[in-house]
Design a protein around this motif. Structure first.
Motif, PDB file in Angstrom:
ATOM      1  N   SER A  20       0.868  -1.074  -0.024  1.00  7.85           N
ATOM      2  CA  SER A  20      -0.034   0.040  -0.140  1.00  7.85           C
ATOM      3  C   SER A  20       0.873   1.311  -0.025  1.00  7.85           C
ATOM      4  CB  SER A  20      -0.892   0.074   1.229  1.00  7.85           C
ATOM      5  OG  SER A  20      -1.866  -0.979   1.179  1.00  7.85           O
ATOM      6  N   SER A  45      -7.514  -6.012   6.673  1.00 10.35           N
ATOM      7  CA  SER A  45      -6.325  -5.123   6.306  1.00 10.35           C
ATOM      8  C   SER A  45      -6.024  -4.820   7.951  1.00 10.35           C
ATOM      9  CB  SER A  45      -6.982  -3.906   6.040  1.00 10.35           C
ATOM     10  OG  SER A  45      -7.788  -4.031   4.699  1.00 10.35           O
ATOM     11  N   VAL A  95      -7.449   6.252   0.189  1.00  8.55           N
ATOM     12  CA  VAL A  95      -8.364   5.246  -0.104  1.00  8.55           C
ATOM     13  C   VAL A  95      -9.096   5.792  -1.412  1.00  8.55           C
ATOM     14  CG1 VAL A  95      -8.646   4.936   2.399  1.00  8.55           C
ATOM     15  CG2 VAL A  95     -10.355   6.425   1.104  1.00  8.55           C
TER      16      VAL A  95
END
Ligand code: NDP
Length: 257
Positions: A20, A45, A95
């Motif tokens: 990420s 997550s 996000v």
């Protein structure tokens, strides 16, 4: 750089794996001495994040769950942060979401539902998060989001997400004006393509990496750590005069015609 963020409390949203972009940002912030608060949506997550933190000897101040599709979830998350941490100085918004089937073929085939979903999770969420974070930023602050060149130009297969990123970048500017008077800055990093869980959903992703190696001024792809350091700049006092800005961290690819 080791005390650039000393005493600063920063909320990081969007670590889903070691790949990420938010994980690259986490490492940069940690190395700069920031206190870190994390939010995530899926239990998977959360498990990944706690393992990564342990492995890297990073002690989080707090981890809270937050689904940006829900106003209630956002309010609850920031209420908990206020109660347990108090003042915050930064938010990392990393996000986004679009349906896989909307990230290939023709943009004209985008469904109404898929369009609204991409806008809600990837663009509106920045406004909602800014609203929730603002009351906690009593000492001023910095909010940084993650965008992509597909907001500015037509990039094959990026489709509905390109339109959502255009909306995200415009939102970032309107929000910068809203909260500037409270000493809060809002900026965006436009990263080049990086192989992450989300990137896997975009059709022809590997070709995009190849084009950067061939055409970008630096002739190489960027990684999470480079985006992390650039995000750190926006979050730190080094960028105290900068708001409403999109900074490209893409080996210079965006200047090539
Ligand atoms: P990741 O898949 O690693 O991260 C995406 C994150 O979005 C996940 O942590 C996911 O959380 C979160 N998310 C999705 N839906 C929601 C929701 N409803 N509520 C809360 N969180 C949610 O991919 P990246 O690191 O690549 O993506 C981070 C950002 O960077 C995105 O905005 C992306 O568009 C942008 N970006 C990515 C580039 C790339 O090439 N990778 C290039 C330029 C920008 P969970 O897993 O818990 O659902």
């Amino acid at each position: 750089m080791s005390n650039l963020m000393q005493g600063k409390n920063v909320v990081v949203m969007g670590v889903a794996s070691e790949r990420s972009i938010a994980w690259g940002i986490t490492k940069s912030l940690h190395n700069a001495g920031a206190n870190l608060i994390f939010t995530n949506r899926q239990e998977r997550s959360y498990q990944k994040l706690t393992k990564l933190l342990e492995k890297n000897d990073i002690e989080p101040r707090l981890i809270v769950s937050c689904d940006v599709a829900s106003d209630e979830s956002i309010t609850d998350a920031f209420d908990e942060i206020k109660e347990k941490v108090g003042v915050i100085h930064g938010v990392v918004h990393s996000v986004a979401f679009a349906k896989r089937e909307e990230l290939k073929g023709e943009y004209a085939d985008t469904s109404r539902e898929g369009f609204l979903l991409a806008q809600e999770i990837s663009a509106f969420s920045l406004a909602a998060v800014t609203k929730a974070a603002k009351p906690l930023m009593t000492e001023g602050g910095s909010i940084v989001t993650q965008t992509y060149l597909g907001a500015e130009r037509v990039i094959q297969n990026y489709n509905v997400m390109g339109v959502a990123k255009a909306s995200l970048e415009a939102s970032m500017r309107y929000l910068a004006e809203d909260v500037g008077k409270y000493g809060i800055r809002v900026n965006a990093i436009s990263a080049g393509p990086i192989r992450t869980l989300s990137a896997k959903g975009v059709g022809g992703f590997n070709e995009k990496l190849g084009i950067i190696e061939e055409k970008a001024p630096l002739r190489r792809n960027v990684d999470q750590d480079q985006v992390g350091d650039a995000t750190l700049f926006f979050l730190s006092d080094l960028a105290r005069g900068v708001t409403g800005e999109v900074m490209h961290v893409d080996s210079g690819y965006h200047i090539i015609g």
